[in-house]
Design an enzyme around this catalytic site. Structure first.
Site, PDB file in Angstrom:
ATOM      1  N   CYS A  92       0.809  -1.223   0.000  1.00 54.78           N
ATOM      2  CA  CYS A  92       0.000   0.000   0.000  1.00 54.78           C
ATOM      3  C   CYS A  92       0.840   1.270   0.000  1.00 54.78           C
ATOM      4  O   CYS A  92       0.369   2.327  -0.406  1.00 54.78           O
ATOM      5  CB  CYS A  92      -0.922   0.028   1.215  1.00 54.78           C
ATOM      6  SG  CYS A  92      -2.132  -1.306   1.276  1.00 54.78           S
ATOM      7  N   HIS A 373      -9.357   2.806  -2.257  1.00 58.25           N
ATOM      8  CA  HIS A 373      -7.920   2.646  -2.037  1.00 58.25           C
ATOM      9  C   HIS A 373      -7.303   1.795  -3.149  1.00 58.25           C
ATOM     10  O   HIS A 373      -7.175   0.580  -3.009  1.00 58.25           O
ATOM     11  CB  HIS A 373      -7.730   1.996  -0.661  1.00 58.25           C
ATOM     12  CG  HIS A 373      -6.335   1.655  -0.281  1.00 58.25           C
ATOM     13  ND1 HIS A 373      -5.215   2.273  -0.809  1.00 58.25           N
ATOM     14  CD2 HIS A 373      -5.859   0.730   0.612  1.00 58.25           C
ATOM     15  CE1 HIS A 373      -4.123   1.747  -0.255  1.00 58.25           C
ATOM     16  NE2 HIS A 373      -4.497   0.812   0.595  1.00 58.25           N
ATOM     17  N   CYS A 403      -0.195   2.987   6.250  1.00 59.99           N
ATOM     18  CA  CYS A 403       0.309   1.667   6.601  1.00 59.99           C
ATOM     19  C   CYS A 403       0.507   0.840   5.335  1.00 59.99           C
ATOM     20  O   CYS A 403      -0.102   1.096   4.301  1.00 59.99           O
ATOM     21  CB  CYS A 403      -0.656   0.962   7.553  1.00 59.99           C
ATOM     22  SG  CYS A 403      -2.319   0.738   6.895  1.00 59.99           S
TER      23      CYS A 403
END
Length: 422
Positions: A92, A373, A403
């Site tokens: 991510c 996302h 994160c």
């Protein structure tokens, strides 16, 4: 040391990441990446023969997302063949890392102009994951971890980790649902007021027909009452056997935290949305900007990377923020706006609580719970969002962090500028 500046940012709208439902789901990932790279080129009259590199982030480098998307998308966008490209994976966190590496290249003097960014077609990755599991292969999140490593650093599903952290930290379901509700309300206001318009570029097909020119994922009709009725998303998957030994995602967490009775808090309304998208950030030196008549919008103040417990996975943003502040010689009071990726509500809630921040300055335009996302692209999207918002509010500094799997978090601090002082 040479200063690195952000000249421009561009991103696609985020489309629902489900084949047959999302407007972008039938596109090739290169097409999305090329859309934002082309926008950066055209909007800045960029001579792409002077671009030293294209640094791109893609988390799932498989299928159509494999094969150095940075280079291929740059060629697809009409960049000069002398402008090279690379692709990286920090799960991510890759969208921040691509910009951080671009800044490092410029600051070191080894490059003058770099375009950074990322892409993720989650409609594709979800389909690939389904096909692999149907073929009897390990779930994608387990594929890169061997049994020997799992004995030392057990690594679970990110949703189970979110629930584990919420349990350990004492957050309530109501507190986490409030994060989701706030995200939807703020995103709806931002969209209505056109706060994203400076960065969003429409995705068009080869004939020039617009495929998507607006955010597709938000649910502005969301209510607190509706969120309270949603069933937890990770209850069943927590106990699905992953191998012949009966390993489960829950057991992987309990391997390190044996006394933890994981409660299930997260669901579709307080977790990040599954979407398709891409974003790009133009980073250059002062000399390059002056030579090519470019007006910078922000200065990159400092960058940092941080690791934390890989079993809990999601806890590195707070130490990453502290580290980048220390590198910049700043305190949290010097930061006007914060962007913490809403991978799960507990990540944002813990970030705000641990750093004693005011929600009025955090994710002011909503976040990934409302907007989605697209894993490899999100960090670059957030950098563009905070630059736009610093300009809109006339404020100075912003900090972005998120994160990443493996228990990591990159971070960046940017400072708004309006060209160069005489």
């Amino acid at each position: 040391m040479t200063e690195a500046y952000i000249v421009d940012t561009a991103r696609t709208p985020r489309g629902i990441g489900k084949q047959g439902k999302g407007a972008l789901a039938e596109q090739h990932p290169q097409h999305l990446a090329a859309a934002v790279l082309r926008a950066i080129k055209d909007r800045n009259n960029l001579d792409t023969s002077t671009v030293d590199d294209v640094i791109w982030s893609v988390s799932t480098q498989d299928g159509m997302q494999a094969g150095d998307l940075g280079r291929m998308a740059a060629l697809d966008a009409g960049y000069d063949v002398t402008s090279s490209g690379m692709t990286l994976d920090r799960f991510c966190g890759g969208g921040i890392t691509s910009v951080n590496l671009a800044a490092a290249q410029v600051m070191s003097g080894m490059a003058d102009c770099v375009v950074a960014g990322g892409t993720e077609m989650m409609s594709l990755t979800a389909q690939m994951a389904k096909e692999k599991m149907q073929a009897g292969l390990k779930p994608p999140m387990m594929g890169s971890y061997n049994e020997r490593l799992q004995k030392v650093h057990p690594q679970s599903h990110q949703g189970i980790c979110g629930d584990a952290i919420a349990t350990m930290e004492g957050f309530t379901r109501e507190e986490l649902d409030e994060v989701g509700y706030r995200s939807q309300q703020r995103a709806a206001q931002a969209i209505e007021e056109g706060r994203f318009d400076k960065s969003i570029v429409p995705v068009v097909d080869d004939e020039g027909t617009v495929i998507l020119d607006r955010e597709e994922f938000p649910r502005p009709q969301t209510t607190r009452e509706g969120l309270a009725q949603l069933e937890p998303a990770f209850t069943k998957i927590a106990d699905v056997p992953l191998d012949a030994n009966g390993t489960t995602f829950r057991k992987l967490v309990n391997q390190k935290y044996p006394d933890l009775d994981i409660k299930n808090f997260h669901h579709a309304g307080n977790s990040s949305g599954v979407v398709d998208g891409a974003a790009a950030v133009l980073v250059a030196s002062k000399d390059y900007c002056e030579k090519h008549g470019l007006k910078p919008r922000a200065r990159i103040v400092a960058t940092a990377n941080m690791g934390d417990d890989p079993t809990l996975m999601l806890n590195a943003p707070v130490p990453a923020a502290k580290k980048v502040l220390e590198k910049a010689g700043l305190t949290k009071d010097d930061i006007d706006l914060w962007e913490i990726n809403e991978a799960f509500a507990v990540v944002a809630a813990k970030f705000v609580r641990d750093l004693e921040l005011d929600w009025d300055n955090v994710n002011v335009n909503g976040g990934s719970i409302a907007l989605g996302h697209p894993i490899g692209a999100t960090g670059s999207i957030l950098i563009g969002t905070i630059v736009d918002e610093l300009e809109r509010q006339g404020k100075s500094r912003g900090l972005v962090t998120m994160c990443a799997a493996g228990g990591m978090a990159p971070a960046i601090i940017v400072e708004r500028v309006d060209g160069f002082e005489d």
